[in-house]
Design an enzyme around this catalytic site. Structure first.
Site, PDB file in Angstrom:
ATOM      1  N   GLY A  78      -8.039 -51.924  41.391  1.00 52.98           N
ATOM      2  CA  GLY A  78      -6.433 -51.942  40.913  1.00 52.98           C
ATOM      3  C   GLY A  78      -5.339 -51.525  41.916  1.00 52.98           C
ATOM      4  N   ARG A 142     -12.228 -56.839  42.547  1.00 56.10           N
ATOM      5  CA  ARG A 142     -13.081 -55.811  42.102  1.00 56.10           C
ATOM      6  C   ARG A 142     -14.817 -56.376  42.277  1.00 56.10           C
ATOM      7  NH1 ARG A 142     -10.714 -52.194  39.145  1.00 56.10           N
ATOM      8  NH2 ARG A 142      -8.793 -52.581  38.048  1.00 56.10           N
ATOM      9  N   ASP A 173     -15.848 -45.619  41.839  1.00 59.46           N
ATOM     10  CA  ASP A 173     -16.918 -46.426  41.764  1.00 59.46           C
ATOM     11  C   ASP A 173     -16.985 -47.189  43.415  1.00 59.46           C
ATOM     12  OD1 ASP A 173     -17.752 -46.543  39.476  1.00 59.46           O
ATOM     13  OD2 ASP A 173     -17.190 -48.307  38.662  1.00 59.46           O
ATOM     14  N   LYS A 199      -8.205 -43.705  45.946  1.00 63.10           N
ATOM     15  CA  LYS A 199      -6.996 -44.348  45.282  1.00 63.10           C
ATOM     16  C   LYS A 199      -7.118 -44.587  44.052  1.00 63.10           C
ATOM     17  CE  LYS A 199      -7.847 -48.009  43.801  1.00 63.10           C
ATOM     18  NZ  LYS A 199      -8.311 -49.263  43.024  1.00 63.10           N
ATOM     19  N   THR A 200      -6.303 -44.612  43.032  1.00 63.87           N
ATOM     20  CA  THR A 200      -6.235 -44.919  41.549  1.00 63.87           C
ATOM     21  C   THR A 200      -4.952 -44.418  40.977  1.00 63.87           C
ATOM     22  OG1 THR A 200      -7.154 -45.335  39.569  1.00 63.87           O
ATOM     23  CG2 THR A 200      -8.079 -43.427  40.732  1.00 63.87           C
ATOM     24  N   ILE A 201      -4.314 -45.381  40.270  1.00 64.69           N
ATOM     25  CA  ILE A 201      -3.164 -44.586  39.567  1.00 64.69           C
ATOM     26  C   ILE A 201      -3.817 -43.939  38.635  1.00 64.69           C
ATOM     27  CG2 ILE A 201      -1.500 -46.618  40.232  1.00 64.69           C
ATOM     28  CD1 ILE A 201      -2.184 -47.399  37.140  1.00 64.69           C
ATOM     29  N   ASP A 202      -5.153 -44.158  38.075  1.00 65.90           N
ATOM     30  CA  ASP A 202      -5.267 -43.593  36.949  1.00 65.90           C
ATOM     31  C   ASP A 202      -5.684 -41.900  36.819  1.00 65.90           C
ATOM     32  OD1 ASP A 202      -5.637 -46.108  35.941  1.00 65.90           O
ATOM     33  OD2 ASP A 202      -7.940 -45.847  35.453  1.00 65.90           O
ATOM     34  N   LYS A 239      17.303 -44.885  15.310  1.00 64.24           N
ATOM     35  CA  LYS A 239      16.764 -45.709  14.292  1.00 64.24           C
ATOM     36  C   LYS A 239      15.298 -46.451  14.645  1.00 64.24           C
ATOM     37  CE  LYS A 239      19.085 -50.147  15.642  1.00 64.24           C
ATOM     38  NZ  LYS A 239      20.116 -51.247  15.416  1.00 64.24           N
ATOM     39  N   TYR A 240      14.770 -46.075  15.740  1.00 67.74           N
ATOM     40  CA  TYR A 240      13.571 -46.887  16.209  1.00 67.74           C
ATOM     41  C   TYR A 240      12.525 -45.514  16.419  1.00 67.74           C
ATOM     42  CZ  TYR A 240      15.719 -51.197  16.680  1.00 67.74           C
ATOM     43  OH  TYR A 240      16.536 -52.239  16.393  1.00 67.74           O
ATOM     44  N   MET A 247      -1.059 -47.072  30.816  1.00 67.21           N
ATOM     45  CA  MET A 247      -2.411 -47.247  31.530  1.00 67.21           C
ATOM     46  C   MET A 247      -3.001 -46.151  31.875  1.00 67.21           C
ATOM     47  SD  MET A 247      -2.561 -50.118  34.713  1.00 67.21           S
ATOM     48  CE  MET A 247      -2.962 -51.863  33.964  1.00 67.21           C
ATOM     49  N   ARG A 249      -7.608 -46.532  32.429  1.00 70.59           N
ATOM     50  CA  ARG A 249      -8.601 -47.275  31.709  1.00 70.59           C
ATOM     51  C   ARG A 249      -9.670 -46.270  30.876  1.00 70.59           C
ATOM     52  NH1 ARG A 249     -11.599 -51.962  33.066  1.00 70.59           N
ATOM     53  NH2 ARG A 249     -10.467 -51.784  35.132  1.00 70.59           N
ATOM     54  N   GLU A 308      -4.258 -45.761  27.156  1.00 71.06           N
ATOM     55  CA  GLU A 308      -4.917 -47.029  27.060  1.00 71.06           C
ATOM     56  C   GLU A 308      -6.287 -46.873  26.663  1.00 71.06           C
ATOM     57  OE1 GLU A 308      -5.623 -50.921  30.285  1.00 71.06           O
ATOM     58  OE2 GLU A 308      -5.346 -48.637  30.723  1.00 71.06           O
ATOM     59  N   GLU A 422       3.942 -52.394  35.567  1.00 74.51           N
ATOM     60  CA  GLU A 422       5.006 -52.038  36.226  1.00 74.51           C
ATOM     61  C   GLU A 422       4.916 -51.018  37.181  1.00 74.51           C
ATOM     62  OE1 GLU A 422       4.130 -52.362  33.176  1.00 74.51           O
ATOM     63  OE2 GLU A 422       5.416 -53.167  31.652  1.00 74.51           O
ATOM     64  N   ARG A 424       2.240 -50.193  39.045  1.00 73.69           N
ATOM     65  CA  ARG A 424       1.153 -50.187  40.145  1.00 73.69           C
ATOM     66  C   ARG A 424       1.386 -50.743  41.543  1.00 73.69           C
ATOM     67  NH1 ARG A 424      -4.453 -52.616  38.093  1.00 73.69           N
ATOM     68  NH2 ARG A 424      -3.370 -54.604  38.362  1.00 73.69           N
TER      69      ARG A 424
HETATM   70  P1  FBP Z   1      -8.574 -48.910  39.501  1.00 72.62           P
HETATM   71  O1  FBP Z   1      -9.184 -47.637  38.802  1.00 72.62           O
HETATM   72  O2  FBP Z   1      -9.667 -49.799  40.153  1.00 72.62           O
HETATM   73  O3  FBP Z   1      -7.594 -48.140  40.713  1.00 72.62           O
HETATM   74  O4  FBP Z   1      -7.553 -49.388  38.411  1.00 72.62           O
HETATM   75  C1  FBP Z   1      -7.114 -49.016  37.535  1.00 72.62           C
HETATM   76  C2  FBP Z   1      -6.370 -49.853  36.298  1.00 72.62           C
HETATM   77  O5  FBP Z   1      -5.023 -50.053  36.867  1.00 72.62           O
HETATM   78  C3  FBP Z   1      -6.564 -49.294  35.138  1.00 72.62           C
HETATM   79  O6  FBP Z   1      -5.332 -48.250  34.815  1.00 72.62           O
HETATM   80  C4  FBP Z   1      -6.447 -50.356  34.242  1.00 72.62           C
HETATM   81  O7  FBP Z   1      -7.204 -50.176  32.990  1.00 72.62           O
HETATM   82  C5  FBP Z   1      -7.153 -51.427  35.100  1.00 72.62           C
HETATM   83  O8  FBP Z   1      -7.071 -51.096  36.403  1.00 72.62           O
HETATM   84  C6  FBP Z   1      -6.837 -52.589  34.819  1.00 72.62           C
HETATM   85  O9  FBP Z   1      -7.533 -53.680  35.487  1.00 72.62           O
HETATM   86  P2  FBP Z   1      -7.070 -55.303  36.009  1.00 72.62           P
HETATM   87  O10 FBP Z   1      -6.192 -54.903  37.374  1.00 72.62           O
HETATM   88  O11 FBP Z   1      -8.372 -55.740  36.394  1.00 72.62           O
HETATM   89  O12 FBP Z   1      -6.320 -55.822  35.080  1.00 72.62           O
END
Ligand code: FBP
Length: 547
Positions: A78, A142, A173, A199-202, A239-240, A247, A249, A308, A422, A424
């Site tokens: 990602g 991927r 991975d 790397k990973t936003i997660d 009111k909401y 995100m 995973r 998520e 939005e 990534r």
């Molecule tokens: P990576 O772990 O490969 O960095 O990806 C993270 C992620 O953005 C997760 O937050 C999300 O669940 C997933 O990728 C979404 O995957 P895709 O880009 O295949 O829709």
């Protein structure tokens, strides 16, 4: 190509580097290392890359000569803000070592290496992408690099281009596979080095050695900006209730960081749900209580953050999904013949009592999603389940029941959001721009010093960039054995939210107050120019972890 004013100004930004990387660099090796667990097994599997020392870079007065070399780079998985800066740091680092060095980018992820799809990354290409978001300079993918025939196919193109080393920019991975590739090439004496980059936003690729993965900072700040905007709207209209899925995973780091930044009324942390063995009904009841309590104070509005990956952390849901997978694998053909309006009952009749009850309690749409959407392995695609809608619908039902019983007086009107894509590819914050550039530069020095099976590392990240400490971590050091697809495999341990860690404790200490009061914080957009306390702050997670 038309560029925005900010893009033009940003292209001129010179990322900050740790002091050690500015002049001539020498490597200082520490003691031999071992994996975090399962040492004997991992040592056997990685005879060439196990036990290597930690590497730290320091300044030296002595300039060394490095023969020209070619290097390849791959973006894996990602998107995460800052990927382009890893590549520009790598490029500049290589050119500093020797202007004759060349950099090749493999296209659309690890598949580009196997399929021999590449471009040479020249100075004019690199200049177009400095300090920009996205992975579009070479694309990402991927494809998993894990089989010998892929390694051998890759070798053909590496030999043809006379490439000495490959840098793989990826998550847990991809870095695991980078190490498997490094070990394979070392065992075969092919003379090709492999270096990983976190790397990973997660935010789940972190450990004692890696303080944070890149992209987490920018992504969280981007989400926090828009959640803050929603909170201000919410506090204006009154009111909401906004149900906001974020995100990530699996781990809830993003939801936690955003919560610390915007102080919402309710935040779910999947790891806590699992640890406390909470059911879906427990979660729904707790949110409904928050809504009812606020309504009693005249506040029929609020914000709920949802990670998520939640569904897979609710133990009862996990068991339901596992039984559903088995049921549909065994009776899929029979189920397909059942008329659509009888399918829900068919499933209820065929599940064990406890799972049938849970299934029956789910809103129609979600129950349908659970029975229909399977991936190629026959599993439910949990990420497609709209948990934000599931929860708000169930909360609405509970509140309606409480209203009848006279336990709740108020209005409940829900809106839904999902923030993921939005953030990534947002333009990297100064932190990610500097961190990524330093990581890429670090990779070039590791390569020049003949290292393989290492992950580029930059530490001391809460200090100003010039005090950052750059070096390399043997990837095997982060390994443990885990069951994957029915087999025990060496993998980098994924970092979930630590319920004893300072970031979670900060949430736990404040959430009752944030639930009752309207204590919203509005972080505003990422700033690139201005005072350091506005532009260069790392995430709250990192600050609390390092405090
Ligand atoms: P990576 O772990 O490969 O960095 O990806 C993270 C992620 O953005 C997760 O937050 C999300 O669940 C997933 O990728 C979404 O995957 P895709 O880009 O295949 O829709």
């Amino acid at each position: 190509m038309t560029k925005s004013a900010l893009q033009i100004a940003r292209a001129a930004y010179q990322p900050k580097l740790p002091k050690a990387l500015r002049g001539n660099v020498k490597t200082v090796a520490g003691e031999p290392t071992q994996s975090v667990a399962d040492q004997e097994e991992i040592k056997k599997l990685f005879p060439n890359t196990y036990g290597m020392p930690l590497i730290k870079f320091e300044n030296t007065d002595e300039a060394a000569d490095f023969a020209p070399m070619n290097v390849g780079v791959i973006l894996s998985g990602g998107q995460a803000p800052g990927g382009h800066n890893v590549i520009s740091g790598l490029f500049d680092g290589l050119k500093k070592l020797n202007p004759a060095n060349r950099l090749y980018g493999f296209l659309m992820g690890p598949g580009g290496l196997v399929d021999h799809k590449y471009i040479e990354l020249t100075a004019d290409i690199i200049d177009e992408y400095r300090n920009t978001g996205g992975f579009d300079i070479i694309g990402s993918g991927r494809t998993k690099l894990e089989k010998v025939d892929q390694f051998e196919k890759g070798l053909e193109i590496l030999k043809k281009l006379d490439i000495k080393a490959v840098v793989i920019i990826g998550g847990d991975d991809s870095n695991t596979n980078a190490c498997v590739l490094a070990e394979y090439y070392a065992a075969k004496n092919y003379g090709i080095q492999v270096i990983g980059c976190p790397k990973t936003i997660d935010g789940d690729l972190k450990n004692d050695q890696i303080e944070t993965s890149f992209g987490f900072d920018t992504a969280c700040k981007t989400y926090s900006e828009v959640i803050g905007n929603i909170e201000r709207d919410c506090n204006s209209a009154r009111k909401y209730w906004h149900f906001i899925k974020l995100m990530g995973r699996s781990a809830s780091h993003i939801a936690l960081e955003c919560a610390l930044q915007v102080q919402p009324n309710y935040t779910i942390i999947s790891e806590e749900v699992e640890a406390k063995d909470l059911s879906l009904d427990d979660i729904v009841t707790d949110i409904a209580k928050t809504v009812a309590d606020r309504a009693a104070d005249g506040n029929n509005f609020g914000t709920v953050l949802i990670p998520e990956g939640l569904i897979e952390f609710i133990p009862a849901m996990k068991r339901l999904i596992a039984e559903l997978n088995d049921l549909l694998a065994a009776k899929g053909a029979e189920f397909a013949e059942v008329p659509a309006n009888k399918q829900r009952q068919y499933i209820i009749d065929n599940l064990s009592k406890v799972n049938a009850e849970i299934y029956a309690s789910l809103p129609e749409g979600v129950a349908r999603q659970l029975s229909l959407e399977r991936d190629p392995h026959g599993n439910v695609q949990v990420s497609l389940i709209e948990t934000e809608k599931l929860l708000s619908e169930m909360v609405g039902n509970k509140l309606a029941a409480w209203k009848k019983e006279g336990k709740y007086v108020g209005k409940f009107s829900a809106l839904h959001h999902f923030f993921g894509y939005e953030g990534r590819c947002a333009a990297p914050s100064n932190f990610d721009a500097d961190y990524c550039y330093s990581l890429g530069f670090t990779a070039s020095v590791l390569i020049a010093n003949g290292k393989t099976g290492y992950m580029a590392s930059v530490k001391n990240l809460t200090a100003p960039a010039e005090q950052w400490i750059a070096g390399g971590i043997p990837i095997t050091m982060m390994f443990n054995m885990e069951r994957r697809n029915g087999e025990m495999k060496p993998v980098i341990r994924k970092a979930l939210v630590d319920l004893n860690g300072a970031p979670f404790k900060a949430l736990a200490a404040n959430r009752a107050k944030w639930a009752k009061e309207t204590a919203f914080v509005y972080p505003g957009p990422i700033q690139y120019f201005g005072p350091s306390e506005v532009c260069d702050q790392p995430t709250k997670t990192l600050q609390l972890e390092k405090a």
